[in-house]
Design a protein around this motif. Structure first.
Motif, PDB file in Angstrom:
ATOM      1  N   ARG A  12     -69.570  -5.601-125.290  1.00 45.42           N
ATOM      2  CA  ARG A  12     -70.730  -6.065-124.540  1.00 45.42           C
ATOM      3  C   ARG A  12     -70.323  -6.443-123.121  1.00 45.42           C
ATOM      4  O   ARG A  12     -69.277  -7.043-122.896  1.00 45.42           O
ATOM      5  CB  ARG A  12     -71.344  -7.264-125.264  1.00 45.42           C
ATOM      6  CG  ARG A  12     -72.686  -7.724-124.654  1.00 45.42           C
ATOM      7  CD  ARG A  12     -73.205  -8.940-125.387  1.00 45.42           C
ATOM      8  NE  ARG A  12     -73.446  -8.602-126.783  1.00 45.42           N
ATOM      9  CZ  ARG A  12     -74.576  -8.062-127.241  1.00 45.42           C
ATOM     10  NH1 ARG A  12     -75.559  -7.786-126.390  1.00 45.42           N
ATOM     11  NH2 ARG A  12     -74.720  -7.804-128.514  1.00 45.42           N
ATOM     12  N   ARG A  13     -71.187  -6.060-122.164  1.00 45.98           N
ATOM     13  CA  ARG A  13     -70.880  -6.371-120.766  1.00 45.98           C
ATOM     14  C   ARG A  13     -70.896  -7.883-120.532  1.00 45.98           C
ATOM     15  O   ARG A  13     -71.788  -8.585-120.992  1.00 45.98           O
ATOM     16  CB  ARG A  13     -71.906  -5.709-119.833  1.00 45.98           C
ATOM     17  CG  ARG A  13     -71.728  -4.220-119.617  1.00 45.98           C
ATOM     18  CD  ARG A  13     -72.647  -3.759-118.496  1.00 45.98           C
ATOM     19  NE  ARG A  13     -72.501  -2.346-118.220  1.00 45.98           N
ATOM     20  CZ  ARG A  13     -73.266  -1.401-118.739  1.00 45.98           C
ATOM     21  NH1 ARG A  13     -74.230  -1.734-119.579  1.00 45.98           N
ATOM     22  NH2 ARG A  13     -73.079  -0.135-118.448  1.00 45.98           N
ATOM     23  N   VAL A  19     -72.238  -7.653-112.592  1.00 48.02           N
ATOM     24  CA  VAL A  19     -72.176  -7.736-111.128  1.00 48.02           C
ATOM     25  C   VAL A  19     -71.459  -6.514-110.559  1.00 48.02           C
ATOM     26  O   VAL A  19     -71.927  -5.883-109.588  1.00 48.02           O
ATOM     27  CB  VAL A  19     -71.461  -9.036-110.706  1.00 48.02           C
ATOM     28  CG1 VAL A  19     -71.217  -9.042-109.195  1.00 48.02           C
ATOM     29  CG2 VAL A  19     -72.286 -10.247-111.107  1.00 48.02           C
ATOM     30  N   VAL A  20     -70.311  -6.146-111.150  1.00 54.65           N
ATOM     31  CA  VAL A  20     -69.550  -5.000-110.655  1.00 54.65           C
ATOM     32  C   VAL A  20     -70.349  -3.713-110.810  1.00 54.65           C
ATOM     33  O   VAL A  20     -70.416  -2.879-109.881  1.00 54.65           O
ATOM     34  CB  VAL A  20     -68.208  -4.902-111.400  1.00 54.65           C
ATOM     35  CG1 VAL A  20     -67.484  -3.609-111.034  1.00 54.65           C
ATOM     36  CG2 VAL A  20     -67.332  -6.102-111.073  1.00 54.65           C
ATOM     37  N   ASP A  21     -70.990  -3.511-111.961  1.00 53.14           N
ATOM     38  CA  ASP A  21     -71.758  -2.290-112.179  1.00 53.14           C
ATOM     39  C   ASP A  21     -72.936  -2.207-111.205  1.00 53.14           C
ATOM     40  O   ASP A  21     -73.273  -1.115-110.707  1.00 53.14           O
ATOM     41  CB  ASP A  21     -72.266  -2.243-113.622  1.00 53.14           C
ATOM     42  CG  ASP A  21     -71.137  -2.049-114.618  1.00 53.14           C
ATOM     43  OD1 ASP A  21     -70.021  -1.693-114.178  1.00 53.14           O
ATOM     44  OD2 ASP A  21     -71.355  -2.259-115.832  1.00 53.14           O
ATOM     45  N   SER A  22     -73.566  -3.338-110.933  1.00 51.91           N
ATOM     46  CA  SER A  22     -74.694  -3.326-109.986  1.00 51.91           C
ATOM     47  C   SER A  22     -74.216  -2.967-108.584  1.00 51.91           C
ATOM     48  O   SER A  22     -74.869  -2.180-107.870  1.00 51.91           O
ATOM     49  CB  SER A  22     -75.375  -4.702-109.971  1.00 51.91           C
ATOM     50  OG  SER A  22     -75.876  -5.031-111.261  1.00 51.91           O
ATOM     51  N   GLY A  63     -77.110  10.768-110.992  1.00 53.78           N
ATOM     52  CA  GLY A  63     -75.684  10.459-110.959  1.00 53.78           C
ATOM     53  C   GLY A  63     -75.424   8.969-110.784  1.00 53.78           C
ATOM     54  O   GLY A  63     -74.520   8.403-111.409  1.00 53.78           O
ATOM     55  N   CYS A  64     -76.265   8.315-109.958  1.00 57.21           N
ATOM     56  CA  CYS A  64     -76.121   6.863-109.783  1.00 57.21           C
ATOM     57  C   CYS A  64     -76.458   6.125-111.070  1.00 57.21           C
ATOM     58  O   CYS A  64     -75.787   5.150-111.440  1.00 57.21           O
ATOM     59  CB  CYS A  64     -77.022   6.390-108.642  1.00 57.21           C
ATOM     60  SG  CYS A  64     -76.559   7.022-107.006  1.00 57.21           S
ATOM     61  N   VAL A  65     -77.487   6.579-111.770  1.00 60.56           N
ATOM     62  CA  VAL A  65     -77.859   5.946-113.033  1.00 60.56           C
ATOM     63  C   VAL A  65     -76.757   6.144-114.079  1.00 60.56           C
ATOM     64  O   VAL A  65     -76.463   5.252-114.883  1.00 60.56           O
ATOM     65  CB  VAL A  65     -79.208   6.510-113.523  1.00 60.56           C
ATOM     66  CG1 VAL A  65     -79.533   5.978-114.918  1.00 60.56           C
ATOM     67  CG2 VAL A  65     -80.324   6.129-112.549  1.00 60.56           C
ATOM     68  N   ALA A  66     -76.128   7.341-114.070  1.00 60.90           N
ATOM     69  CA  ALA A  66     -75.082   7.622-115.055  1.00 60.90           C
ATOM     70  C   ALA A  66     -73.879   6.696-114.909  1.00 60.90           C
ATOM     71  O   ALA A  66     -73.104   6.515-115.859  1.00 60.90           O
ATOM     72  CB  ALA A  66     -74.631   9.083-114.929  1.00 60.90           C
ATOM     73  N   LEU A  67     -73.720   6.089-113.714  1.00 60.84           N
ATOM     74  CA  LEU A  67     -72.581   5.189-113.514  1.00 60.84           C
ATOM     75  C   LEU A  67     -72.636   3.965-114.417  1.00 60.84           C
ATOM     76  O   LEU A  67     -71.608   3.329-114.659  1.00 60.84           O
ATOM     77  CB  LEU A  67     -72.528   4.741-112.049  1.00 60.84           C
ATOM     78  CG  LEU A  67     -72.239   5.844-111.018  1.00 60.84           C
ATOM     79  CD1 LEU A  67     -72.270   5.279-109.605  1.00 60.84           C
ATOM     80  CD2 LEU A  67     -70.878   6.483-111.305  1.00 60.84           C
ATOM     81  N   LEU A  99     -64.804   8.517-109.912  1.00 62.75           N
ATOM     82  CA  LEU A  99     -63.376   8.798-109.773  1.00 62.75           C
ATOM     83  C   LEU A  99     -62.578   7.498-109.670  1.00 62.75           C
ATOM     84  O   LEU A  99     -61.504   7.364-110.285  1.00 62.75           O
ATOM     85  CB  LEU A  99     -63.140   9.663-108.535  1.00 62.75           C
ATOM     86  CG  LEU A  99     -61.685  10.020-108.224  1.00 62.75           C
ATOM     87  CD1 LEU A  99     -61.077  10.844-109.352  1.00 62.75           C
ATOM     88  CD2 LEU A  99     -61.595  10.794-106.900  1.00 62.75           C
ATOM     89  N   PHE A 100     -63.082   6.544-108.903  1.00 64.15           N
ATOM     90  CA  PHE A 100     -62.422   5.258-108.778  1.00 64.15           C
ATOM     91  C   PHE A 100     -62.312   4.567-110.146  1.00 64.15           C
ATOM     92  O   PHE A 100     -61.242   4.062-110.530  1.00 64.15           O
ATOM     93  CB  PHE A 100     -63.205   4.373-107.804  1.00 64.15           C
ATOM     94  CG  PHE A 100     -62.773   2.937-107.798  1.00 64.15           C
ATOM     95  CD1 PHE A 100     -61.641   2.534-107.107  1.00 64.15           C
ATOM     96  CD2 PHE A 100     -63.498   1.968-108.497  1.00 64.15           C
ATOM     97  CE1 PHE A 100     -61.231   1.210-107.116  1.00 64.15           C
ATOM     98  CE2 PHE A 100     -63.099   0.650-108.496  1.00 64.15           C
ATOM     99  CZ  PHE A 100     -61.964   0.257-107.807  1.00 64.15           C
ATOM    100  N   SER A 101     -63.400   4.540-110.893  1.00 63.69           N
ATOM    101  CA  SER A 101     -63.395   3.907-112.212  1.00 63.69           C
ATOM    102  C   SER A 101     -62.434   4.622-113.166  1.00 63.69           C
ATOM    103  O   SER A 101     -61.754   3.980-113.974  1.00 63.69           O
ATOM    104  CB  SER A 101     -64.810   3.902-112.794  1.00 63.69           C
ATOM    105  OG  SER A 101     -64.839   3.273-114.057  1.00 63.69           O
ATOM    106  N   LEU A 102     -62.389   5.960-113.076  1.00 61.34           N
ATOM    107  CA  LEU A 102     -61.480   6.716-113.941  1.00 61.34           C
ATOM    108  C   LEU A 102     -60.024   6.370-113.640  1.00 61.34           C
ATOM    109  O   LEU A 102     -59.202   6.225-114.561  1.00 61.34           O
ATOM    110  CB  LEU A 102     -61.726   8.212-113.745  1.00 61.34           C
ATOM    111  CG  LEU A 102     -60.915   9.156-114.641  1.00 61.34           C
ATOM    112  CD1 LEU A 102     -61.302   8.970-116.092  1.00 61.34           C
ATOM    113  CD2 LEU A 102     -61.122  10.606-114.205  1.00 61.34           C
ATOM    114  N   CYS A 103     -59.674   6.241-112.351  1.00 62.04           N
ATOM    115  CA  CYS A 103     -58.297   5.895-111.989  1.00 62.04           C
ATOM    116  C   CYS A 103     -57.937   4.473-112.412  1.00 62.04           C
ATOM    117  O   CYS A 103     -56.761   4.180-112.670  1.00 62.04           O
ATOM    118  CB  CYS A 103     -58.107   6.050-110.477  1.00 62.04           C
ATOM    119  SG  CYS A 103     -58.222   7.752-109.887  1.00 62.04           S
ATOM    120  N   VAL A 104     -58.927   3.608-112.491  1.00 57.55           N
ATOM    121  CA  VAL A 104     -58.671   2.227-112.909  1.00 57.55           C
ATOM    122  C   VAL A 104     -58.420   2.143-114.408  1.00 57.55           C
ATOM    123  O   VAL A 104     -57.523   1.432-114.862  1.00 57.55           O
ATOM    124  CB  VAL A 104     -59.857   1.318-112.506  1.00 57.55           C
ATOM    125  CG1 VAL A 104     -59.711  -0.070-113.142  1.00 57.55           C
ATOM    126  CG2 VAL A 104     -59.931   1.187-110.994  1.00 57.55           C
TER     127      VAL A 104
END
Length: 391
Positions: A12-13, A19-22, A63-67, A99-104
């Motif tokens: 669960r978030r 905050v980060v996802d927003s 694409g923004c929603v998919a994030l 891409l940033f999230s994937l590298c993290v």
């Protein structure tokens, strides 16, 4: 920190995740809006069919929603968005965030292929939709720099999280090891105190047992002998209480502060045994000043040996011989003959717990020495110990 080898389990978030996802959603959306805007004075964009323009905007929004699901499916989302950037420009912001999230959250073996796919998509997009006001290779270089910067930022965040997790894990291990060391130290202190109590009180109580047994067995003994035994019992009981008070008084003190005898106290120890009616021959052939640790251990060896002799071989002749030099070390030998008959001793021989020799062997081992003991051919008992001449 997520596992580097397997995808993390979905959870669960938290408030921080929301905050980060927003923020990530707003950054990607803002990137798309800036790309769709045309400022005054800018050259007119190349003519694009209206359906393609609408599709570009819709895909950027999707694409923004998919994030919002990038934590659960980071690889598929990053791959799909990287492929879409080859044909649609407004979805580039969402692709950079993915891409940033994937590298993290993933190891290099996962994000490196996706980064390579992003470079290929950038090359395809630059080839299909070249900028009329900038050279092809300059635009391709700018795209590559942007992709590399985002990937490097993600790697930096990942490494920092791994470092913090490693420091936390080391702190937990260090705390656990410190607790184990403290428990081990407490255990050693308790064992040392138990040995001291056994050595001190065992010797005194064995004297009480010998003389009390003699009085019980010979109630018609001469008054002089009864008086002498009663005196020994009274003095031994008094001394045992004194020793017990000293030990209890320093239970919380370091072991080194416990009352410790020295080699000079052996003469008194032998005299006490003789007062108890034990024939003891004592020879001290030490040359030079004996170190305190060696003398203390030698005292405890003789004390335990005399105590065992009174318990298991009452009335037997006993010889104590200690010798040594700084070069050869110290040798302690205690030999007693077979027990006398019950008529001579009052039937005071008894069985011990066997813990005395075990504790004595441990004490000698801690002093880096050797201990040997066993019966003799004549039915007696011999105990021999060697101790290094060390402080």
């Amino acid at each position: 920190m997520n596992d580097t080898t397997s995808p993390p389990q979905w959870h669960r978030r938290s408030a921080r995740d929301w905050v980060v996802d927003s923020l990530m959603f707003l950054v990607a959306l803002g990137f798309g809006l800036i790309g769709a805007m045309t400022l005054p004075g800018d050259p007119p964009p190349p003519p694009v069919p209206e359906p393609f323009r609408v599709a570009d905007q819709v895909i950027a929004l999707l694409g923004c929603v998919a994030l919002w699901w990038r934590r659960r499916r980071p690889v598929p989302i990053a791959v799909v968005l990287a492929l879409l950037t080859a044909f649609f420009s407004l979805v580039g912001g969402a692709m950079l965030v993915a891409l940033f999230s994937l590298c993290v959250h993933r190891p290099p073996k996962v994000w490196l292929p996706v980064l390579g796919l992003s470079f290929v998509a950038a090359f395809v997009h630059t080839s299909i939709s070249p900028d009329e006001h900038a050279p092809f290779f300059l635009m391709l270089l700018l795209n590559a720099v942007m992709l590399g910067a985002v990937a490097g930022w993600g790697i930096s965040v990942r490494n920092r999280r791994q470092l913090f997790a490693s420091l936390r894990e080391r702190a937990v291990h260090a705390e656990a090891e410190a607790q184990l060391r403290a428990e081990h130290a407490q255990h050693q202190v308790r064992e040392s105190i138990a040995r001291e109590i056994h050595d001190v009180l065992g010797h005194r109580l064995s004297l009480l047992s010998v003389h009390a047994g003699a009085l019980e067995y010979r109630p018609d003994a001469p008054a002089e002998q009864v008086a002498r035994s009663a005196k020994v019992i009274r003095e031994s009981a008094h001394q045992a209480l004194q020793d017990l008070r000293e030990v209890i008084g320093v239970l919380r003190a370091p072991v080194g502060e416990l009352p410790q005898p020295t080699l000079a106290d052996l003469t008194q120890l032998v005299e006490e045994a003789r007062d108890a009616g034990v024939e003891v021959e004592f020879v001290n052939d030490h040359t030079g000043e004996v170190p305190e640790r060696t003398g203390r251990t030698a005292y405890r060896i003789v004390q335990e040996a005399l105590t065992n002799a009174r318990k298991h071989a009452p009335g037997a002749d006993t010889s104590v011989r200690i010798s040594g030099t700084a070069e050869e070390g110290s040798t302690v030998e205690v030999v007693n003959g077979p027990p006398a008959s019950d008529a001579e001793t009052g039937g005071t021989a008894g069985a011990g717990s066997g813990q005395g020799l075990v504790g004595l062997a441990e004490r000698v081992s801690l002093a880096s020495g050797r201990l040997d003991y066993g019966p003799t051919e004549g039915g007696g008992w011999r105990l021999t110990a060697w101790l290094p001449w060390s402080a």
